[in-house]
Enzyme design. Structure first.
Site, PDB file in Angstrom:
ATOM      1  N   ASP A 237       0.834  -1.195   0.000  1.00  0.00           N
ATOM      2  CA  ASP A 237       0.000   0.000   0.000  1.00  0.00           C
ATOM      3  C   ASP A 237       0.872   1.249   0.000  1.00  0.00           C
ATOM      4  O   ASP A 237       2.034   1.216   0.418  1.00  0.00           O
ATOM      5  CB  ASP A 237      -0.888   0.032   1.251  1.00  0.00           C
TER       6      ASP A 237
ATOM      7  N   LYS B 285      -3.599   3.007  -2.854  1.00  0.00           N
ATOM      8  CA  LYS B 285      -4.951   3.540  -2.931  1.00  0.00           C
ATOM      9  C   LYS B 285      -4.870   5.027  -2.608  1.00  0.00           C
ATOM     10  O   LYS B 285      -5.136   5.453  -1.483  1.00  0.00           O
ATOM     11  CB  LYS B 285      -5.868   2.817  -1.943  1.00  0.00           C
TER      12      LYS B 285
END
Length: 410
Positions: A200, A222
């Protein structure tokens, strides 16, 4: 005896009697390992430190509150002499010699028949370092060698290849709030052993640079309100690589189960019949305020703290947060993913009874070199966040703890 090196050996003490003489600091340090070894421990000492006494109170050891007497070593396999009574130490050492019981002496290592090595542990392996020559014994040097080996095993800089067949599986690793030093020891070790890392944006990115060239790194960033890798695609990537027999690490920011969608991934893996190991991480909800000098609880100020997601505004029908109830709490409110909604959140809290003068702190990029803290109140935080250009990731703290400084001033 000093002309010959000591013979290193591992003692299997499960269920076997071990006698410890003295309940001071030496015993306090040595007893936990003996307890972990499953030994039947008998402590003989008139006094003990509070920690040692607690071990007796919980039944981990048997404590006879008296000085040593002849015969105390009957039935013992191993004895640790850690008493300050020199006469008792000599007498016990002589008894151990007569009964052929291996004896460690904290007062005089040269008179002992056994030495305690400097030990450390890493994923099922015990590292024991022992100076075999009494003439060159240096406990600090021995401990330093132990620390270097254990640290190398833990952080992956010292890698020993596994000779067993690897079972396909996934590790969901919480990487902590951002500082690479705040990932857990187990998480860092799993990273060092990985074939594939799916990372991430909020994970400790600096650790990726330490990975060997053969490791495939997949960007699952994200970015808020921008490009993102769909959750379904992440799940599919995890499953695909695991079925290929690779060691896969899903590196996430904070803790996998604190607004990290970790359970969604664990469920998808379970449905595919793939084993999953969850490695908890340090949550930003606590660590980032702490790094900015804010305790989420403080005696006389806050007896509880609540963590909520702020990615949905209070007036949004999708919101699952009970904002009216939160406004009535007297403790600390920690808001994650709420930078762009903080104005509406503050208005809702005030509308439901929270004082507009309640202190608020926004901590951006917490624990990293780019960390900064912006202070405001519920009445001003919406405007301040815009004026100061606060950007995600940021942790928002609402409550009187914000005003608790390092010197205890409120």
């Amino acid at each position: 005896m000093a002309e010959h090196p000591a013979y290193p050996v591992g003692l299997r003490l499960t269920g076997r009697r071990v006698v410890v003489l003295g309940g001071g600091q030496v015993a306090q340090r040595r007893l936990p390992a003996l307890i972990a070894a499953g030994a039947d421990i008998r402590l003989v000492s008139p006094e003990a430190t509070p920690s040692v006494e607690a071990m007796a109170d919980t039944g981990e050891i048997t404590w006879e509150r008296r000085p040593y007497t002849e015969g105390d070593l009957a039935g013992a396999w191993y004895v640790l002499i850690a008493t300050s009574d020199a006469e008792a130490a000599e007498a016990a050492s002589a008894e151990a010699e007569r009964h052929r019981v291996w004896c460690v002496r904290s007062d005089d290592a040269d008179r002992a028949t056994a030495w305690t090595p400097a030990t450390g542990h890493s994923e099922g392996v015990t590292v024991a370092v022992l100076t075999t020559d009494a003439r060159h014994r240096d406990p600090r040097h021995t401990a330093a060698i132990r620390d270097a080996v254990v640290e190398g095993l833990r952080d992956g800089t010292l890698v020993a290849p596994h000779r067993r067949t690897r079972t396909p599986g996934i590790a969901l690793v919480g990487g902590g709030p951002g500082d690479p030093d705040l990932i857990t020891v187990r998480g860092r070790r799993l990273l060092a052993e990985a074939d594939v890392v799916i990372a991430d944006r909020l994970g400790p990115r600096d650790l990726l640079a330490e990975l060997p060239p053969h490791v495939e790194v997949i960007d699952a960033a994200k970015i808020p309100y921008g490009r993102f890798m769909a959750q379904e695609a992440i799940n599919n990537a995890l499953i695909e690589h695991a079925k290929q027999g690779k060691a896969v690490v899903r590196l996430k920011g904070g803790d996998p189960f604190v607004f990290g969608r970790g359970m969604e991934e664990a469920q998808a893996l379970a449905e595919a019949g793939i084993a999953c190991t969850v490695v908890p991480g340090i949550s930003s909800s606590v660590s980032v305020p702490g790094a900015a000098g804010i305790p989420v609880t403080h005696r006389g100020v806050a007896h509880e703290f609540t963590v909520v997601s702020g990615h949905v505004a209070p007036d949004d029908e999708r919101s699952l947060v009970d904002w009216p109830s939160l406004a009535k709490l007297t403790g600390t409110l920690v808001i994650l993913m709420g930078v762009d909604k903080i104005g509406k959140i503050a208005e809702a809290l005030v509308a439901h009874g929270k004082s507009p003068d309640t202190p608020v702190a926004l901590v951006q990029e917490g624990t990293t070199a780019a960390q900064r803290r912006v202070d405001a109140t519920l009445a001003t935080v919406g405007e301040v966040a815009v004026a100061q250009e606060v950007r995600p990731p940021a942790v928002i703290v609402v409550g009187e703890v914000v005003a608790v400084g390092p010197h205890g001033t409120v």
